[in-house]
Scaffold this motif. Structure first.
Motif, PDB file in Angstrom:
ATOM      1  N   HIS A 122       0.854  -1.193   0.000  1.00  0.00           N
ATOM      2  CA  HIS A 122       0.000   0.000   0.000  1.00  0.00           C
ATOM      3  C   HIS A 122       0.891   1.244   0.000  1.00  0.00           C
ATOM      4  CE1 HIS A 122       0.739  -0.168   4.395  1.00  0.00           C
ATOM      5  NE2 HIS A 122       0.473  -1.433   4.242  1.00  0.00           N
ATOM      6  N   PRO A 123       1.569   1.460  -1.158  1.00  0.00           N
ATOM      7  CA  PRO A 123       2.525   2.584  -1.227  1.00  0.00           C
ATOM      8  C   PRO A 123       1.837   3.937  -1.287  1.00  0.00           C
ATOM      9  CG  PRO A 123       2.302   1.551  -3.380  1.00  0.00           C
ATOM     10  CD  PRO A 123       1.465   0.730  -2.440  1.00  0.00           C
ATOM     11  N   LEU A 124       2.607   4.968  -1.014  1.00  0.00           N
ATOM     12  CA  LEU A 124       2.136   6.340  -1.243  1.00  0.00           C
ATOM     13  C   LEU A 124       1.971   6.530  -2.752  1.00  0.00           C
ATOM     14  CD1 LEU A 124       4.558   8.518   0.930  1.00  0.00           C
ATOM     15  CD2 LEU A 124       2.141   8.090   1.387  1.00  0.00           C
ATOM     16  N   PRO A 125       1.073   7.394  -3.194  1.00  0.00           N
ATOM     17  CA  PRO A 125       0.978   7.679  -4.629  1.00  0.00           C
ATOM     18  C   PRO A 125       2.340   8.145  -5.152  1.00  0.00           C
ATOM     19  CG  PRO A 125      -0.813   8.721  -3.409  1.00  0.00           C
ATOM     20  CD  PRO A 125       0.121   8.151  -2.389  1.00  0.00           C
ATOM     21  N   LEU A 126       2.665   7.688  -6.352  1.00  0.00           N
ATOM     22  CA  LEU A 126       3.984   7.992  -6.922  1.00  0.00           C
ATOM     23  C   LEU A 126       4.241   9.504  -7.022  1.00  0.00           C
ATOM     24  CD1 LEU A 126       6.323   6.322  -7.732  1.00  0.00           C
ATOM     25  CD2 LEU A 126       5.348   6.057 -10.007  1.00  0.00           C
ATOM     26  N   ASP A 127       3.189  10.254  -7.395  1.00  0.00           N
ATOM     27  CA  ASP A 127       3.353  11.714  -7.520  1.00  0.00           C
ATOM     28  C   ASP A 127       3.758  12.339  -6.190  1.00  0.00           C
ATOM     29  OD1 ASP A 127       2.662  11.521 -10.087  1.00  0.00           O
ATOM     30  OD2 ASP A 127       0.610  12.296  -9.868  1.00  0.00           O
ATOM     31  N   GLU A 128       3.159  11.817  -5.135  1.00  0.00           N
ATOM     32  CA  GLU A 128       3.494  12.367  -3.808  1.00  0.00           C
ATOM     33  C   GLU A 128       4.948  12.053  -3.445  1.00  0.00           C
ATOM     34  OE1 GLU A 128       0.814  11.360  -0.562  1.00  0.00           O
ATOM     35  OE2 GLU A 128       2.350  11.960   0.906  1.00  0.00           O
ATOM     36  N   VAL A 129       5.370  10.826  -3.760  1.00  0.00           N
ATOM     37  CA  VAL A 129       6.758  10.444  -3.474  1.00  0.00           C
ATOM     38  C   VAL A 129       7.717  11.366  -4.224  1.00  0.00           C
ATOM     39  CG1 VAL A 129       8.467   8.605  -3.774  1.00  0.00           C
ATOM     40  CG2 VAL A 129       6.140   8.024  -3.052  1.00  0.00           C
ATOM     41  N   ILE A 130       7.409  11.590  -5.516  1.00  0.00           N
ATOM     42  CA  ILE A 130       8.290  12.433  -6.353  1.00  0.00           C
ATOM     43  C   ILE A 130       8.338  13.856  -5.801  1.00  0.00           C
ATOM     44  CG2 ILE A 130       8.468  13.481  -8.669  1.00  0.00           C
ATOM     45  CD1 ILE A 130       7.291  10.749  -9.714  1.00  0.00           C
ATOM     46  N   GLU A 131       7.188  14.344  -5.377  1.00  0.00           N
ATOM     47  CA  GLU A 131       7.133  15.711  -4.860  1.00  0.00           C
ATOM     48  C   GLU A 131       7.889  15.827  -3.526  1.00  0.00           C
ATOM     49  OE1 GLU A 131       3.155  17.383  -4.850  1.00  0.00           O
ATOM     50  OE2 GLU A 131       3.830  18.653  -3.178  1.00  0.00           O
ATOM     51  N   ARG A 132       7.641  14.870  -2.640  1.00  0.00           N
ATOM     52  CA  ARG A 132       8.314  14.950  -1.327  1.00  0.00           C
ATOM     53  C   ARG A 132       9.832  14.858  -1.457  1.00  0.00           C
ATOM     54  NH1 ARG A 132       5.397  14.805   3.317  1.00  0.00           N
ATOM     55  NH2 ARG A 132       3.233  14.177   3.185  1.00  0.00           N
ATOM     56  N   ALA A 133      10.288  14.006  -2.391  1.00  0.00           N
ATOM     57  CA  ALA A 133      11.746  13.834  -2.551  1.00  0.00           C
ATOM     58  C   ALA A 133      12.323  14.842  -3.553  1.00  0.00           C
ATOM     59  CB  ALA A 133      12.042  12.407  -2.989  1.00  0.00           C
ATOM     60  N   GLU A 134      11.472  15.711  -4.085  1.00  0.00           N
ATOM     61  CA  GLU A 134      11.898  16.727  -5.051  1.00  0.00           C
ATOM     62  C   GLU A 134      12.698  16.126  -6.201  1.00  0.00           C
ATOM     63  OE1 GLU A 134      13.019  20.520  -3.331  1.00  0.00           O
ATOM     64  OE2 GLU A 134      12.412  19.731  -1.395  1.00  0.00           O
ATOM     65  N   LEU A 135      12.094  15.123  -6.834  1.00  0.00           N
ATOM     66  CA  LEU A 135      12.768  14.407  -7.914  1.00  0.00           C
ATOM     67  C   LEU A 135      12.240  14.775  -9.292  1.00  0.00           C
ATOM     68  CD1 LEU A 135      13.142  10.800  -6.481  1.00  0.00           C
ATOM     69  CD2 LEU A 135      14.990  12.288  -7.248  1.00  0.00           C
ATOM     70  N   GLY A 136      11.286  15.701  -9.344  1.00  0.00           N
ATOM     71  CA  GLY A 136      10.614  16.032 -10.600  1.00  0.00           C
ATOM     72  C   GLY A 136      11.556  16.355 -11.748  1.00  0.00           C
ATOM     73  N   ASP A 137      12.688  17.005 -11.460  1.00  0.00           N
ATOM     74  CA  ASP A 137      13.596  17.413 -12.538  1.00  0.00           C
ATOM     75  C   ASP A 137      14.516  16.292 -13.007  1.00  0.00           C
ATOM     76  OD1 ASP A 137      12.521  19.903 -12.389  1.00  0.00           O
ATOM     77  OD2 ASP A 137      14.110  20.737 -11.117  1.00  0.00           O
ATOM     78  N   PHE A 138      14.504  15.170 -12.316  1.00  0.00           N
ATOM     79  CA  PHE A 138      15.491  14.129 -12.640  1.00  0.00           C
ATOM     80  C   PHE A 138      14.851  12.819 -13.079  1.00  0.00           C
ATOM     81  CE2 PHE A 138      16.779  16.536  -8.808  1.00  0.00           C
ATOM     82  CZ  PHE A 138      17.654  17.395  -9.446  1.00  0.00           C
ATOM     83  N   LEU A 139      13.579  12.858 -13.445  1.00  0.00           N
ATOM     84  CA  LEU A 139      12.875  11.600 -13.726  1.00  0.00           C
ATOM     85  C   LEU A 139      13.456  10.865 -14.932  1.00  0.00           C
ATOM     86  CD1 LEU A 139       9.205  12.660 -12.968  1.00  0.00           C
ATOM     87  CD2 LEU A 139      10.693  11.187 -11.610  1.00  0.00           C
ATOM     88  N   LYS A 140      14.003  11.613 -15.892  1.00  0.00           N
ATOM     89  CA  LYS A 140      14.524  10.956 -17.100  1.00  0.00           C
ATOM     90  C   LYS A 140      16.016  10.637 -16.983  1.00  0.00           C
ATOM     91  CE  LYS A 140      11.157  12.982 -20.184  1.00  0.00           C
ATOM     92  NZ  LYS A 140      10.911  14.150 -21.020  1.00  0.00           N
ATOM     93  N   THR A 141      16.612  11.052 -15.883  1.00  0.00           N
ATOM     94  CA  THR A 141      18.061  10.828 -15.724  1.00  0.00           C
ATOM     95  C   THR A 141      18.309   9.394 -15.284  1.00  0.00           C
ATOM     96  OG1 THR A 141      18.181  13.107 -14.950  1.00  0.00           O
ATOM     97  CG2 THR A 141      20.128  11.741 -14.573  1.00  0.00           C
ATOM     98  N   LYS A 142      19.308   8.754 -15.915  1.00  0.00           N
ATOM     99  CA  LYS A 142      19.685   7.400 -15.504  1.00  0.00           C
ATOM    100  C   LYS A 142      20.269   7.486 -14.091  1.00  0.00           C
ATOM    101  CE  LYS A 142      19.509   4.770 -19.414  1.00  0.00           C
ATOM    102  NZ  LYS A 142      20.305   4.275 -20.507  1.00  0.00           N
TER     103      LYS A 142
END
Ligand SMILES: Nc1ncnc2c1ncn2[C@@H]1O[C@H](COP(=O)(O)OP(=O)(O)OP(=O)(O)O)[C@@H](O)[C@H]1O
Length: 338
Positions: A122-142
């Motif tokens: 029962h994970p957190l929604p992926l968008d929330e995880v990305i927002e909390r970890a501030e990963l939005g700018d690096f999603l396409k980076t290997k």
């Protein structure tokens, strides 16, 4: 042992549940002759934020590995949210950010997140995880192209993903610059604010002092202090006089009445003293050329050094370092979720 139903979708996991988040009693783990954890008793209450401080080899990572079920204790008792560690992890109640945990090297940040998201009950929604970890700018980076600080954010994202009641962070801000570190702690505090428990290991004393409700100091596998930053500081009596010494040698300042030692910091000298009035009077009389005098109280660093630096304990033999340990433990942790 307490068995609770898995509370799918709970917004504040575990916050109001009774009992301790962690109970370690007489915990031991040795690697050959090295007593990595040597009789640790520790209780962490739910909702507490606790820092583990200790010099290299103090046993912090080994404790984290036992809590996350990756390493079995030799003896002692260990309860995680009232359960066996592996059960608590498999139920998604524990999130862990382990030291330099391995990331899938040929995958993008988004791939890593999606893959791991599928493993949780029962994970957190992926968008929330990305927002909390501030990963939005690096999603396409290997993931192997992420900077040290960005990779740490990805590890943090993986740690919060299961929506855990207990968050274990092993030196989470290594590789982060000052600004990213500040953002990281703000995010972590926000995440913990609704009732989660956090245990983090760090070498940054100011981080422990600022972020934790309580600090546990470890040395050679043992707890040598446990209290708030202020309580631990108060164990070091005395003050510190900082001066620009002009031409006075440090050895002469160290020999002043009540002085217990000196430390050079750039062009200045810190004189530790058990009685600042006595030291100060003698110094001004003997060495009137000394200037820029400041008197302060002991810092957490002084307490830390006093607690861990001067212990008259036998040196432990060190086994050869297991180079694969870090990657192995991180992979095991992922597998234990399945
Ligand atoms: N898998 C292992 N094999 C051999 N020795 C180990 C292993 N894991 C830990 N040790 C030893 O146990 C002791 C405690 O190590 P641990 O990594 O728990 O300390 P730490 O406080 O996390 O240190 P650091 O701050 O350097 O990360 C060290 O002497 C270490 O060399």
């Amino acid at each position: 042992m307490l068995e609770e139903p898995v509370g799918a979708g709970a917004t504040t996991p575990g916050a109001e549940q009774p009992g301790s988040a962690l109970e370690l009693a007489g915990l031991h783990k040795a690697y050959g002759p090295v007593r990595a954890v040597d009789g640790v008793d520790l209780e962490v209450r739910r909702r507490e934020i606790v820092a583990m401080l200790g010099p290299n080899g103090a046993g912090k990572s080994t404790i984290n590995e036992m809590i996350t079920g990756l390493v079995q204790p030799d003896s002692g008792r260990l309860s995680v949210l009232g359960r066996q560690p592996r059960v608590a992890v498999a139920e998604g109640r524990v999130g862990a950010m382990l030291q330099a945990g391995a990331l899938l090297h040929d995958a993008t940040t988004r791939d890593v997140l999606r893959l791991m998201h599928g493993l949780h009950r029962h994970p957190l929604p992926l968008d929330e995880v990305i927002e909390r970890a501030e990963l939005g700018d690096f999603l396409k980076t290997k993931s192997d192209k992420l900077s040290g600080g960005q990779a740490q954010r990805l590890r943090y994202a993986l740690a919060i993903m299961p929506d855990p009641e207990l968050l274990i962070l092993d030196e989470p801000t290594v590789g982060m610059d000052v600004e990213v570190r500040r953002q990281f702690w703000a995010s972590m505090r926000d995440f913990a604010a609704d009732g989660r428990t956090v245990l983090f290991a760090t070498h940054y004393l100011e981080e422990a002092d600022e972020m934790a409700d309580r600090i546990v100091v470890l040395n050679t596998g043992r707890v040598v202090a446990d209290g708030t930053g202020a309580e631990i500081k108060s164990r070091v009596t005395g003050r510190v006089i900082t001066v620009s010494p002009a031409d006075v040698p440090a050895a002469e300042l160290a020999a002043l009445p009540a002085a217990t030692g000196t430390e050079r910091v750039g062009s200045r000298i810190k004189i530790k003293t058990a009685d600042s009035d006595l030291t100060l009077r003698a110094m001004v009389q003997r060495y009137p050329q000394v200037c820029d005098i400041e008197v302060g109280s002991a810092r957490l660093e002084d307490a830390f050094l006093a607690l861990t630096g001067n212990q008259d304990q036998p040196e432990q033999d060190h086994l050869p370092i297991d180079d694969q340990r870090v990657d192995r433990t991180a992979n095991q942790f992922s597998r234990s979720l399945r």
